[in-house]
Design an enzyme around this catalytic site. Structure first.
Site, PDB file in Angstrom:
ATOM      1  N   SER A 113       2.973 -17.929 -20.598  1.00  9.99           N
ATOM      2  CA  SER A 113       3.219 -16.491 -20.563  1.00  9.99           C
ATOM      3  C   SER A 113       2.969 -15.820 -21.911  1.00  9.99           C
ATOM      4  O   SER A 113       1.863 -15.847 -22.422  1.00  9.99           O
ATOM      5  CB  SER A 113       4.646 -16.255 -20.070  1.00  9.99           C
ATOM      6  OG  SER A 113       4.871 -14.897 -19.886  1.00  9.99           O
ATOM      7  N   HIS A 114       4.005 -15.255 -22.486  1.00  6.33           N
ATOM      8  CA  HIS A 114       3.869 -14.467 -23.708  1.00  6.33           C
ATOM      9  C   HIS A 114       4.028 -15.322 -24.970  1.00  6.33           C
ATOM     10  O   HIS A 114       3.980 -14.795 -26.068  1.00  6.33           O
ATOM     11  CB  HIS A 114       4.929 -13.370 -23.708  1.00  6.33           C
ATOM     12  CG  HIS A 114       6.289 -13.926 -23.401  1.00  6.33           C
ATOM     13  ND1 HIS A 114       6.640 -14.304 -22.132  1.00  6.33           N
ATOM     14  CD2 HIS A 114       7.340 -14.223 -24.185  1.00  6.33           C
ATOM     15  CE1 HIS A 114       7.871 -14.792 -22.146  1.00  6.33           C
ATOM     16  NE2 HIS A 114       8.312 -14.759 -23.380  1.00  6.33           N
ATOM     17  N   LYS A 126       3.658 -24.155 -14.025  1.00  6.63           N
ATOM     18  CA  LYS A 126       4.674 -23.863 -13.017  1.00  6.63           C
ATOM     19  C   LYS A 126       4.070 -23.946 -11.624  1.00  6.63           C
ATOM     20  O   LYS A 126       2.851 -23.772 -11.453  1.00  6.63           O
ATOM     21  CB  LYS A 126       5.321 -22.504 -13.254  1.00  6.63           C
ATOM     22  CG  LYS A 126       4.393 -21.334 -13.109  1.00  6.63           C
ATOM     23  CD  LYS A 126       5.191 -20.044 -13.270  1.00  6.63           C
ATOM     24  CE  LYS A 126       4.303 -18.843 -13.081  1.00  6.63           C
ATOM     25  NZ  LYS A 126       5.068 -17.600 -12.941  1.00  6.63           N
ATOM     26  N   ASP A 278       0.698  -9.220 -21.089  1.00  5.54           N
ATOM     27  CA  ASP A 278       0.927 -10.435 -21.875  1.00  5.54           C
ATOM     28  C   ASP A 278      -0.092 -11.530 -21.589  1.00  5.54           C
ATOM     29  O   ASP A 278      -1.087 -11.310 -20.900  1.00  5.54           O
ATOM     30  CB  ASP A 278       2.350 -10.954 -21.640  1.00  5.54           C
ATOM     31  CG  ASP A 278       2.528 -11.533 -20.258  1.00  5.54           C
ATOM     32  OD1 ASP A 278       1.852 -11.060 -19.328  1.00  5.54           O
ATOM     33  OD2 ASP A 278       3.338 -12.469 -20.085  1.00  5.54           O
ATOM     34  N   ASP A 280      -0.395 -14.094 -19.593  1.00  2.49           N
ATOM     35  CA  ASP A 280      -0.813 -14.400 -18.220  1.00  2.49           C
ATOM     36  C   ASP A 280      -0.827 -13.171 -17.314  1.00  2.49           C
ATOM     37  O   ASP A 280      -0.986 -13.297 -16.092  1.00  2.49           O
ATOM     38  CB  ASP A 280       0.091 -15.483 -17.615  1.00  2.49           C
ATOM     39  CG  ASP A 280       1.537 -15.060 -17.526  1.00  2.49           C
ATOM     40  OD1 ASP A 280       1.968 -14.251 -18.377  1.00  2.49           O
ATOM     41  OD2 ASP A 280       2.245 -15.512 -16.616  1.00  2.49           O
ATOM     42  N   ASP A 282       1.431 -10.846 -16.401  1.00  4.50           N
ATOM     43  CA  ASP A 282       2.494 -10.362 -15.501  1.00  4.50           C
ATOM     44  C   ASP A 282       3.425  -9.354 -16.163  1.00  4.50           C
ATOM     45  O   ASP A 282       4.134  -8.628 -15.476  1.00  4.50           O
ATOM     46  CB  ASP A 282       3.284 -11.529 -14.873  1.00  4.50           C
ATOM     47  CG  ASP A 282       3.910 -12.451 -15.886  1.00  4.50           C
ATOM     48  OD1 ASP A 282       3.710 -12.243 -17.103  1.00  4.50           O
ATOM     49  OD2 ASP A 282       4.593 -13.400 -15.460  1.00  4.50           O
ATOM     50  N   ARG A 283       3.403  -9.285 -17.495  1.00  6.29           N
ATOM     51  CA  ARG A 283       4.279  -8.308 -18.159  1.00  6.29           C
ATOM     52  C   ARG A 283       3.527  -7.011 -18.437  1.00  6.29           C
ATOM     53  O   ARG A 283       2.292  -6.995 -18.475  1.00  6.29           O
ATOM     54  CB  ARG A 283       4.773  -8.855 -19.500  1.00  6.29           C
ATOM     55  CG  ARG A 283       5.706 -10.000 -19.346  1.00  6.29           C
ATOM     56  CD  ARG A 283       6.320 -10.374 -20.671  1.00  6.29           C
ATOM     57  NE  ARG A 283       7.354 -11.375 -20.430  1.00  6.29           N
ATOM     58  CZ  ARG A 283       8.340 -11.659 -21.254  1.00  6.29           C
ATOM     59  NH1 ARG A 283       8.437 -11.029 -22.399  1.00  6.29           N
ATOM     60  NH2 ARG A 283       9.232 -12.569 -20.944  1.00  6.29           N
ATOM     61  N   THR A 345      18.448 -13.644 -14.225  1.00  5.69           N
ATOM     62  CA  THR A 345      17.178 -13.525 -14.941  1.00  5.69           C
ATOM     63  C   THR A 345      16.130 -14.477 -14.362  1.00  5.69           C
ATOM     64  O   THR A 345      16.432 -15.628 -14.073  1.00  5.69           O
ATOM     65  CB  THR A 345      17.424 -13.852 -16.426  1.00  5.69           C
ATOM     66  OG1 THR A 345      18.322 -12.881 -16.941  1.00  5.69           O
ATOM     67  CG2 THR A 345      16.137 -13.830 -17.218  1.00  5.69           C
ATOM     68  N   GLU A 364      12.573  -6.364 -14.369  1.00  3.86           N
ATOM     69  CA  GLU A 364      13.413  -6.949 -15.402  1.00  3.86           C
ATOM     70  C   GLU A 364      13.217  -6.166 -16.691  1.00  3.86           C
ATOM     71  O   GLU A 364      12.139  -5.611 -16.940  1.00  3.86           O
ATOM     72  CB  GLU A 364      13.021  -8.401 -15.660  1.00  3.86           C
ATOM     73  CG  GLU A 364      13.222  -9.318 -14.484  1.00  3.86           C
ATOM     74  CD  GLU A 364      13.139 -10.773 -14.927  1.00  3.86           C
ATOM     75  OE1 GLU A 364      14.183 -11.343 -15.259  1.00  3.86           O
ATOM     76  OE2 GLU A 364      12.026 -11.314 -14.956  1.00  3.86           O
ATOM     77  N   LYS A 377       5.804 -10.654 -11.036  1.00  2.28           N
ATOM     78  CA  LYS A 377       5.691  -9.359 -11.688  1.00  2.28           C
ATOM     79  C   LYS A 377       4.221  -9.139 -12.025  1.00  2.28           C
ATOM     80  O   LYS A 377       3.452 -10.093 -12.085  1.00  2.28           O
ATOM     81  CB  LYS A 377       6.586  -9.287 -12.909  1.00  2.28           C
ATOM     82  CG  LYS A 377       6.359 -10.353 -13.936  1.00  2.28           C
ATOM     83  CD  LYS A 377       7.461 -10.284 -14.978  1.00  2.28           C
ATOM     84  CE  LYS A 377       7.320 -11.414 -15.976  1.00  2.28           C
ATOM     85  NZ  LYS A 377       8.485 -12.280 -16.017  1.00  2.28           N
ATOM     86  N   ARG A 497      20.150 -13.844 -26.539  1.00  4.53           N
ATOM     87  CA  ARG A 497      19.757 -12.474 -26.204  1.00  4.53           C
ATOM     88  C   ARG A 497      21.026 -11.652 -25.979  1.00  4.53           C
ATOM     89  O   ARG A 497      21.907 -12.072 -25.224  1.00  4.53           O
ATOM     90  CB  ARG A 497      18.906 -12.447 -24.941  1.00  4.53           C
ATOM     91  CG  ARG A 497      17.666 -13.316 -25.007  1.00  4.53           C
ATOM     92  CD  ARG A 497      16.615 -12.823 -24.018  1.00  4.53           C
ATOM     93  NE  ARG A 497      15.563 -13.782 -23.780  1.00  4.53           N
ATOM     94  CZ  ARG A 497      14.558 -14.059 -24.629  1.00  4.53           C
ATOM     95  NH1 ARG A 497      14.497 -13.441 -25.805  1.00  4.53           N
ATOM     96  NH2 ARG A 497      13.626 -14.948 -24.325  1.00  4.53           N
TER      97      ARG A 497
HETATM   98  C1  G1P Z   1      12.386 -14.390 -20.311  1.00  7.37           C
HETATM   99  C2  G1P Z   1      12.886 -13.055 -19.819  1.00  7.37           C
HETATM  100  C3  G1P Z   1      13.003 -13.075 -18.317  1.00  7.37           C
HETATM  101  C4  G1P Z   1      11.651 -13.449 -17.701  1.00  7.37           C
HETATM  102  C5  G1P Z   1      11.155 -14.749 -18.313  1.00  7.37           C
HETATM  103  C6  G1P Z   1       9.757 -15.089 -17.832  1.00  7.37           C
HETATM  104  O1  G1P Z   1      13.295 -15.403 -19.952  1.00  7.37           O
HETATM  105  O2  G1P Z   1      14.118 -12.720 -20.410  1.00  7.37           O
HETATM  106  O3  G1P Z   1      13.427 -11.819 -17.878  1.00  7.37           O
HETATM  107  O4  G1P Z   1      11.764 -13.587 -16.319  1.00  7.37           O
HETATM  108  O5  G1P Z   1      11.130 -14.663 -19.731  1.00  7.37           O
HETATM  109  O6  G1P Z   1       8.825 -14.117 -18.202  1.00  7.37           O
HETATM  110  P1  G1P Z   1      14.410 -15.981 -20.967  1.00  7.37           P
HETATM  111  O7  G1P Z   1      13.681 -16.448 -22.196  1.00  7.37           O
HETATM  112  O8  G1P Z   1      15.303 -14.823 -21.302  1.00  7.37           O
HETATM  113  O9  G1P Z   1      15.104 -17.051 -20.186  1.00  7.37           O
HETATM  114 ZN    ZN Z   2       3.972 -13.632 -18.484  1.00  7.37          ZN
END
Ligand code: G1P
Ligand code: ZN
Length: 544
Positions: A113-114, A126, A278, A280, A282-283, A345, A364, A377, A497
């Protein structure tokens, strides 16, 4: 086909987190590490033999070799057909779209992801189920259990598949189809939004945008949709070349990591809409001319305006938000008279609600918004939603959001992240906080009286499963709230967080800096949780 059974041993650390298994590339490069996890996925599924599987990733370093390994394991385990995104690329929402469209039994998505990419950075994997969404907890738990007991994996001999050329190939008995990674997704967007309305506005410059693809997966999607199909000028998409290390940058669309975009949106040359996605895809982050839209507000504005857009003209069945997300959308749902669900979450908790038709939109605070069009997302979807909304309303982003606040109130919101903490210190902080919960209700502070404090537990209204220990909620008078939880996506140390929120109904007081409007609550969070004391930190690493 030569099926080879390879003896192996468990690694013990393959527990999927908030969104799949994420580790350093070096961890994934250990012999058998990826193979063990993929075999554990197959061993956790009942009905994949002879079926279609979708495979693709965000293009980060190690995407290509990992994909070849997975193709060999899929063939040896009896998968019927694999649809691979060209070049091994599929954004997460596009993978979800393709799984659903072609009736696949699921998909394997390679992404962290990010998180940053490159040989020294992160990789991830995943499994998404047949509904196109992240595997539910019972599946991820089964995968983890298998990974602790694994003694062998099955793989196939043979050379590499050419994943850059569209068309069909075989690994033994298994068919491989290399598909265009962009078209199915772009077609779907065209169904949901009013391209006829947007195209003349974008191509003439009456509506302008800057989309930052962050050298990640959305570049080709943005070029096809925003430039080619909607006619926006070429300069409307920046950092559009996907790179294996994202150009050394952090592909996370927020105020800290999309600096050039943010600067442009505060300059004299600012377009009407600024947005980023981001690693991948989705953000999303949404910006107006000199204006930042919090993801929580974005979700609420979308819910309040959805009926103006073709894909949502019939109205919303309901909405959902993750627990730490601000309660702005709850107020919209209240006014619309539709249900609003509060989930833990992670996107996987929205899947059942979407499948059951209980919700249409969800989101989210972590820059994620989406709808029932897929089961992930979706970054570009959110950008198109906002573009379409601006085109219909003929107003600026700031006008739309300020009008929303006047009508529903403003939920001031901020998230403070303390990254790279000592794992033991972070656990001690959370343990002490939990132990003190029963004493909190009824206490009065400068920030207000504490009405209730608990450790969030969720009972899924569709399948009745329960997920407990999902974060500490401290509710105060005046619709104020402090939430604390540990991240489940990090790859080193712990991340705390802290989410802070307060409602302001008076329009005259809605123009403050959130860090100022929330300062009493921020101080209270530190006081109650002893953040400084436990972590030795005097300030968060990232504020969003
Ligand atoms: C974080 C974000 C959560 C999101 C996830 C995947 O997870 O807070 O909302 O679904 O990335 O993108 P966290 O690192 O808080 O567990
Ligand atoms: Zn992502």
């Amino acid at each position: 086909m030569d099926i080879i059974t390879v003896k192996t041993r468990p690694f013990g650390d393959q527990r999927p987190g908030t969104s799949g298994l994420r580790k350093k590339v070096k961890v994934f490069q250990q012999p058998n590490y990826l193979e063990n996890f993929v075999q554990s996925i197959f061993d956790a599924l009942d009905d994949y033999r002879g079926q279609t599987l979708v495979l693709g990733g965000d293009g980060r370093y190690f995407n290509r070799p990992a994909l070849q390994t997975i193709l060999r394991l899929a063939a040896a385990n009896g998968v019927g057909r694999v649809l691979v995104g060209q070049g091994g690329i599929l954004s997460t929402p596009a993978a979800s779209c393709v799984i659903r469209k072609y009736g696949a039994c699921g998909g394997i998505i390679l992404s962290a992801s990010h998180n940053p990419g490159g040989p020294e950075a992160d990789f991830g994997i995943k499994f998404n189920a047949a509904n196109g969404g992240p595997a539910p907890e019972k599946t991820t738990q089964a995968i983890y259990r298998n990974s602790l007991e694994i003694s062998r994996y099955r793989t196939a001999g043979g050379g590499e598949i050419d994943i850059d050329r569209l068309g069909a190939a075989r690994v033994g008995d298994m068919a491989v189809e290399v598909i265009d990674a962009v078209t199915d997704y772009a077609d779907m967007m065209q169904q949901l939004f009013d391209f006829e309305l947007m195209r003349p506005l974008l191509s003439s410059g009456r509506l302008s945008l800057c989309f930052d693809a962050m050298n990640a997966v959305t570049g080709p999607y943005a070029r096809e949709i925003l430039l080619r199909r909607l006619g926006a000028p070429a300069a409307s998409v920046i950092r559009d070349q996907p790179l294996e290390d994202f150009g050394g940058a952090h592909p996370d669309p927020n105020l800290a990591h999309a600096g050039d975009l943010v600067a442009r949106m505060h300059s004299d040359a600012a377009p009407d809409l600024g947005a980023a996605s981001d690693g991948d895809g989705d953000r999303n982050m949404i910006l107006g001319n000199g204006f930042y839209v919090t993801p929580s507000d974005s979700l609420a504005v979308m819910a309040a305006n959805a009926q103006l857009l073709p894909g949502y003209a019939a109205g919303l069945a309901g909405v959902a938000r993750s627990m730490p997300t601000s309660r702005a959308v709850d107020r919209v749902a209240g006014e619309l008279g539709i249900p609003c669900f509060e989930t833990p979450t992670g996107w996987k908790f929205f899947g059942n609600l979407l499948d059951a038709g209980k919700i249409t939109l969800c989101g989210e605070e972590s820059f994620g918004t989406g709808s029932d069009h897929v089961r992930e997302k979706d970054g570009l979807w959110a950008v198109l939603f906002w573009l379409n909304l601006l085109a219909v309303r003929g107003e600026s982003v700031a006008q739309v959001v300020r009008a929303h606040w006047r009508r529903f109130g403003r939920n001031y919101y901020t998230r403070h992240d303390y990254e790279g903490l000592d794992t033991g210190a972070a656990a001690a902080l959370m343990d002490a906080l939990k132990a003190g919960l029963p004493q909190l209700a009824g206490q009065r502070f400068a920030a207000g009286e504490i009405l209730q404090a608990d450790d969030f537990s969720y009972r899924d209204p569709v399948d009745g499963s329960t997920s407990s220990g999902q974060g500490i909620r401290i509710m105060l008078a005046g619709e104020a709230r402090i939430v604390l939880r540990l991240s489940g996506t990090g790859t080193s140390g712990a991340t705390l967080r802290v989410y802070i929120e307060k409602l302001e109904s008076d329009p005259a007081l809605q123009g403050q800096d959130p860090q100022v409007a929330l300062q009493d609550l921020i101080a209270l969070a530190d006081n109650i949780a002893g953040i400084g004391r436990h972590t030795g930190r005097s300030a968060p690493s990232v504020i969003t």
